[in-house]
Motif scaffolding. Structure first.
Motif, PDB file in Angstrom:
ATOM      1  N   TYR A  42      92.148  -1.743 -45.896  1.00  0.00           N
ATOM      2  CA  TYR A  42      92.030  -1.125 -47.011  1.00  0.00           C
ATOM      3  C   TYR A  42      91.646  -1.492 -48.664  1.00  0.00           C
ATOM      4  O   TYR A  42      91.750  -2.821 -48.422  1.00  0.00           O
ATOM      5  CB  TYR A  42      93.479  -0.626 -47.489  1.00  0.00           C
ATOM      6  N   VAL A  93      91.237  -1.024 -52.521  1.00  0.00           N
ATOM      7  CA  VAL A  93      91.062   0.293 -53.991  1.00  0.00           C
ATOM      8  C   VAL A  93      90.443  -0.306 -55.078  1.00  0.00           C
ATOM      9  O   VAL A  93      90.817  -1.190 -55.493  1.00  0.00           O
ATOM     10  CB  VAL A  93      93.233  -0.059 -54.042  1.00  0.00           C
ATOM     11  N   GLN A 130      93.939  -0.322 -59.573  1.00  0.00           N
ATOM     12  CA  GLN A 130      95.253  -1.352 -58.470  1.00  0.00           C
ATOM     13  C   GLN A 130      96.211  -1.336 -59.456  1.00  0.00           C
ATOM     14  O   GLN A 130      96.527  -0.542 -60.655  1.00  0.00           O
ATOM     15  CB  GLN A 130      94.318  -2.270 -59.695  1.00  0.00           C
ATOM     16  N   GLY A 131      97.236  -1.220 -58.344  1.00  0.00           N
ATOM     17  CA  GLY A 131      98.925  -1.192 -59.114  1.00  0.00           C
ATOM     18  C   GLY A 131      99.400  -0.126 -59.511  1.00  0.00           C
ATOM     19  O   GLY A 131     100.713   0.515 -60.176  1.00  0.00           O
ATOM     20  N   GLY A 154     100.581   2.093 -57.257  1.00  0.00           N
ATOM     21  CA  GLY A 154     100.825   2.795 -55.869  1.00  0.00           C
ATOM     22  C   GLY A 154      99.839   3.364 -55.032  1.00  0.00           C
ATOM     23  O   GLY A 154     100.728   3.891 -54.087  1.00  0.00           O
ATOM     24  N   THR A 189      99.899   2.284 -50.968  1.00  0.00           N
ATOM     25  CA  THR A 189     100.835   2.113 -49.936  1.00  0.00           C
ATOM     26  C   THR A 189     100.741   3.443 -50.254  1.00  0.00           C
ATOM     27  O   THR A 189     100.920   3.736 -49.160  1.00  0.00           O
ATOM     28  CB  THR A 189     102.222   1.683 -51.434  1.00  0.00           C
ATOM     29  N   ASN A 198      96.932 -12.929 -50.905  1.00  0.00           N
ATOM     30  CA  ASN A 198      96.413 -11.984 -51.100  1.00  0.00           C
ATOM     31  C   ASN A 198      98.376 -11.365 -50.978  1.00  0.00           C
ATOM     32  O   ASN A 198      98.923 -10.559 -50.293  1.00  0.00           O
ATOM     33  CB  ASN A 198      95.724 -11.328 -50.247  1.00  0.00           C
TER      34      ASN A 198
HETATM   35  C1  LIG Z   1      95.801  -5.030 -51.819  1.00  0.00           C
HETATM   36  C2  LIG Z   1      95.246  -3.928 -52.910  1.00  0.00           C
HETATM   37  C3  LIG Z   1      95.144  -3.008 -51.568  1.00  0.00           C
HETATM   38  C4  LIG Z   1      96.176  -3.299 -53.927  1.00  0.00           C
HETATM   39  O1  LIG Z   1      96.626  -2.161 -53.987  1.00  0.00           O
HETATM   40  P1  LIG Z   1      96.944  -1.059 -55.197  1.00  0.00           P
HETATM   41  O2  LIG Z   1      96.599   0.126 -54.651  1.00  0.00           O
HETATM   42  O3  LIG Z   1      97.277  -1.559 -56.434  1.00  0.00           O
HETATM   43  O4  LIG Z   1      98.382  -1.648 -54.053  1.00  0.00           O
HETATM   44  P2  LIG Z   1     100.377  -0.137 -54.572  1.00  0.00           P
HETATM   45  O5  LIG Z   1      99.924  -0.384 -55.874  1.00  0.00           O
HETATM   46  O6  LIG Z   1     100.389   0.532 -53.447  1.00  0.00           O
HETATM   47  O7  LIG Z   1     101.122  -1.876 -54.264  1.00  0.00           O
HETATM   48  C5  LIG Z   1     100.881  -2.903 -55.108  1.00  0.00           C
HETATM   49  C6  LIG Z   1     102.079  -3.769 -54.876  1.00  0.00           C
HETATM   50  O8  LIG Z   1     101.744  -5.471 -55.079  1.00  0.00           O
HETATM   51  C7  LIG Z   1     102.342  -5.813 -56.695  1.00  0.00           C
HETATM   52  N1  LIG Z   1     101.568  -7.269 -56.200  1.00  0.00           N
HETATM   53  C8  LIG Z   1     100.383  -6.795 -57.221  1.00  0.00           C
HETATM   54  N2  LIG Z   1      99.918  -8.045 -57.674  1.00  0.00           N
HETATM   55  C9  LIG Z   1     101.051  -9.083 -56.987  1.00  0.00           C
HETATM   56  C10 LIG Z   1     100.761 -10.520 -57.050  1.00  0.00           C
HETATM   57  N3  LIG Z   1      99.836 -11.411 -57.388  1.00  0.00           N
HETATM   58  N4  LIG Z   1     102.042 -10.994 -56.620  1.00  0.00           N
HETATM   59  C11 LIG Z   1     103.094 -10.110 -56.004  1.00  0.00           C
HETATM   60  N5  LIG Z   1     103.140  -8.900 -55.777  1.00  0.00           N
HETATM   61  C12 LIG Z   1     101.999  -8.638 -56.360  1.00  0.00           C
HETATM   62  C13 LIG Z   1     102.297  -5.097 -56.518  1.00  0.00           C
HETATM   63  O9  LIG Z   1     103.485  -5.048 -58.009  1.00  0.00           O
HETATM   64  C14 LIG Z   1     103.196  -3.937 -56.361  1.00  0.00           C
HETATM   65  O10 LIG Z   1     104.773  -4.192 -55.881  1.00  0.00           O
HETATM   66  P3  LIG Z   1     105.528  -3.380 -55.988  1.00  0.00           P
HETATM   67  O11 LIG Z   1     105.093  -1.886 -55.858  1.00  0.00           O
HETATM   68  O12 LIG Z   1     106.832  -3.568 -55.402  1.00  0.00           O
HETATM   69  O13 LIG Z   1     105.624  -3.624 -57.973  1.00  0.00           O
HETATM   70  C15 LIG Z   1      94.186  -3.916 -53.719  1.00  0.00           C
HETATM   71  O14 LIG Z   1      94.933  -5.430 -55.298  1.00  0.00           O
HETATM   72  C16 LIG Z   1      92.682  -4.461 -53.520  1.00  0.00           C
HETATM   73  O15 LIG Z   1      92.011  -3.589 -53.042  1.00  0.00           O
HETATM   74  N6  LIG Z   1      92.661  -5.658 -52.845  1.00  0.00           N
HETATM   75  C17 LIG Z   1      91.107  -6.043 -52.664  1.00  0.00           C
HETATM   76  C18 LIG Z   1      90.889  -5.575 -51.121  1.00  0.00           C
HETATM   77  C19 LIG Z   1      92.260  -6.655 -50.366  1.00  0.00           C
HETATM   78  O16 LIG Z   1      92.745  -6.680 -51.043  1.00  0.00           O
HETATM   79  N7  LIG Z   1      92.749  -5.698 -49.366  1.00  0.00           N
HETATM   80  C20 LIG Z   1      93.773  -5.815 -48.179  1.00  0.00           C
HETATM   81  C21 LIG Z   1      92.960  -6.875 -46.780  1.00  0.00           C
HETATM   82  S1  LIG Z   1      94.104  -7.439 -45.815  1.00  0.00           S
END
Ligand SMILES: CC(C)(COP(=O)(O)OP(=O)(O)OC[C@H]1O[C@@H](n2cnc3c(N)ncnc32)[C@H](O)[C@@H]1OP(=O)(O)O)[C@@H](O)C(=O)NCCC(=O)NCCS
Length: 154
Positions: A80, A82, A87-88, A90, A93, A119
């Motif tokens: 996945y 985003v 970002q951030g 949900g 999720t 990550n």
């Molecule tokens: C990882 C990724 C998919 C998250 O997308 P997102 O829509 O922001 O995720 P969500 O909002 O659903 O949830 C992120 C959670 O991580 C937490 N988070 C964000 N940055 C963080 C950090 N540096 N350390 C700890 N937690 C962190 C958020 O607070 C949230 O948790 P919470 O709901 O308990 O507060 C996005 O950052 C992304 O696309 N990254 C690049 C691609 C990637 O890493 N893909 C996954 C490969 S395994």
């Protein structure tokens, strides 16, 4: 192929963001985008994979969620991503939970995911979506990071 143009825009606009976190897809992916997309659409249509996009109210793609090999004996793999601007909120999720519901409806028994220890946001998404830590696993080809394997029964 109605998502072709927004999908290409999503990948191009976020290329540097994704490259810095999980690695670059490579120049070939971008120069032959439509060919790659046609292959993925065929995979989706055949029922081999479940490739999802999350679209916002303006029609822009804000996330992708992919489940690969849903009809194969090999474990089904989750991926996945985003958009940087989304970002951030949900979205990961929600998108992963929704894709898992679809996969469960197609009889997929178990899903695996691999994530780098560097990550934490992705690890949090997996925890939110009911995945359990399995243990250390081999990194993808070319990566020197430490990776963890997660799994969830559907
Ligand atoms: C990882 C990724 C998919 C998250 O997308 P997102 O829509 O922001 O995720 P969500 O909002 O659903 O949830 C992120 C959670 O991580 C937490 N988070 C964000 N940055 C963080 C950090 N540096 N350390 C700890 N937690 C962190 C958020 O607070 C949230 O948790 P919470 O709901 O308990 O507060 C996005 O950052 C992304 O696309 N990254 C690049 C691609 C990637 O890493 N893909 C996954 C490969 S395994």
């Amino acid at each position: 192929m109605r998502h072709a143009a927004p999908l290409e825009a999503f990948e191009r606009a976020n290329r540097a963001f994704f490259a810095a976190r999980i690695g670059d897809r490579g120049d070939d992916f971008f120069s032959r985008f439509h060919l790659h997309l046609a292959e993925r659409v065929a995979e989706n249509a055949s029922g081999r994979s479940l490739l999802c996009v999350v679209v916002d109210a303006a029609g822009e793609i804000v996330a992708r969620v992919n489940l690969i090999d849903i009809d194969q004996p090999e474990p089904t793999e989750l991926g996945y991503r985003v958009a940087e601007a989304a970002q951030g909120r949900g979205i990961a999720t929600w998108g992963v939970t929704s894709a898992l519901d679809l996969a469960a409806g197609r009889g997929v028994p178990r899903v695996h995911a691999k994530v780098a220890t560097t990550n934490p946001a992705s690890r949090r998404v997996l925890q939110h979506c009911g995945f359990a830590l399995v243990g250390p696993t081999d990194p993808p080809t070319g990566s020197s990071k430490t990776f963890l394997s997660y799994g969830r029964d559907l």
